[in-house]
Scaffold this active site. Structure first.
Site, short mmCIF file in Angstrom:
data_model
loop_
_atom_site.label_atom_id
_atom_site.label_comp_id
_atom_site.label_asym_id
_atom_site.label_seq_id
_atom_site.Cartn_x
_atom_site.Cartn_y
_atom_site.Cartn_z
CG ASP A 9 -28.66 -89.73 73.59
OD1 ASP A 9 -28.55 -88.95 72.63
OD2 ASP A 9 -27.71 -90.00 74.35
CG PHE A 10 -26.67 -92.99 68.31
CD1 PHE A 10 -27.23 -94.21 67.99
CD2 PHE A 10 -25.36 -92.75 67.96
CE1 PHE A 10 -26.49 -95.19 67.32
CE2 PHE A 10 -24.61 -93.70 67.28
CZ PHE A 10 -25.17 -94.92 66.96
CD GLU A 47 -19.83 -87.24 71.47
OE1 GLU A 47 -20.22 -86.56 70.49
OE2 GLU A 47 -20.56 -87.58 72.41
NE ARG A 94 -20.31 -80.57 70.27
CZ ARG A 94 -21.25 -81.45 70.57
NH1 ARG A 94 -20.96 -82.74 70.66
NH2 ARG A 94 -22.50 -81.07 70.77
CB THR A 149 -29.06 -88.68 68.09
OG1 THR A 149 -27.71 -88.27 68.36
CG2 THR A 149 -29.17 -89.01 66.60
CE LYS A 204 -31.57 -85.83 71.84
NZ LYS A 204 -30.68 -86.90 72.34
CG ASP A 235 -25.89 -89.90 77.98
OD1 ASP A 235 -24.68 -89.67 78.12
OD2 ASP A 235 -26.50 -89.64 76.94
CG ASN A 274 -28.43 -83.68 74.29
OD1 ASN A 274 -27.83 -84.28 75.18
ND2 ASN A 274 -28.46 -84.10 73.05
#
Length: 211
Positions: free
Chosen positions: A7-8, A16, A52, A95, A141, A164, A167
């Site tokens: 993940d990124f 973020e 977002r 990601t 993912k 983390d 998702n």
């Protein structure tokens, strides 16, 4: 061959991306609230991402680039990626964040990964449209990891996923080994290993014979 998928945001990077973009438009607080709800599995990821992105409608490209320029790799991440590359491991970033931010952070550290699967913020007339496009909006993912494993000829048992948030759960659940990087409470029970630094992750991979 081994495949390591990261993940990124929140994992390889402590930036973020959407919040950095939001700071350019004074909507960072609203974005952070949406992100937190998604990471805790309170709303689905696709909905959160679209909400977002919509807040960024008409943000000029130059200001978006300023935000992407503030995306950094976490301490030790570049060294770990280089070590994996040197060991012949296929490195991937999966990601829901945005290609341009990932690419900017990697370029700053002069490091590359083999595969980036990420989303994009389309532009029109020099401004963000408020929309988002890419494979990891509705797509998950686990499918991305399975497709990549098939393309590279790596058995799923030889894949490692590092993430983390909620998702990341799909790839953590299908990977041969699941590593939580300071995982959220809802994610921790699904992780075989939990680490808090890139140095510790490197040690885990050394112990497993990946490095």
């Amino acid at each position: 061959m081994t495949l390591v998928a990261f993940d990124f945001d929140g994992t390889l990077s402590d930036s973020e991306m959407t919040v950095l973009l939001g700071e350019q438009y004074d909507v960072a607080g609203q974005m952070e609230s949406i992100t937190e709800r998604a990471m805790n599995d309170e709303i689905d990821y696709a909905t959160s991402l679209r909400e977002r992105a919509a807040l960024l409608e008409d943000l000029p490209e130059a200001r978006a680039e300023q935000a992407f320029g503030q995306v950094y790799l976490r301490q030790g991440a570049a060294d770990l990626i280089e070590a994996l590359n040197d060991a012949g491991v296929h490195t991937a970033i999966l990601t829901g964040g945005f290609e341009r931010g990932v690419e900017a952070a990697l370029a700053r550290e002069n490091v590359e990964v083999d595969t980036i699967v990420a989303n994009r913020l389309p532009m029109a007339d020099g401004n963000l449209t408020g929309e988002v496009e890419g494979p990891l909006i509705e797509g998950t993912k686990d499918t991305a990891l399975e497709n990549l494993a098939a393309e590279t000829g790596v058995d799923m048992a030889d894949t490692i996923a590092v993430g983390d948030g909620a998702n990341d759960l799909p790839m953590l659940q299908v990977a041969g080994k699941s590593v939580g990087f300071v995982p959220k409470d809802a994610v921790r029970p699904h992780c075989q290993v939990v680490v808090a630094t890139m140095d510790r992750l490197k040690t885990v991979l050394e112990e497993d014979g990946v490095l």
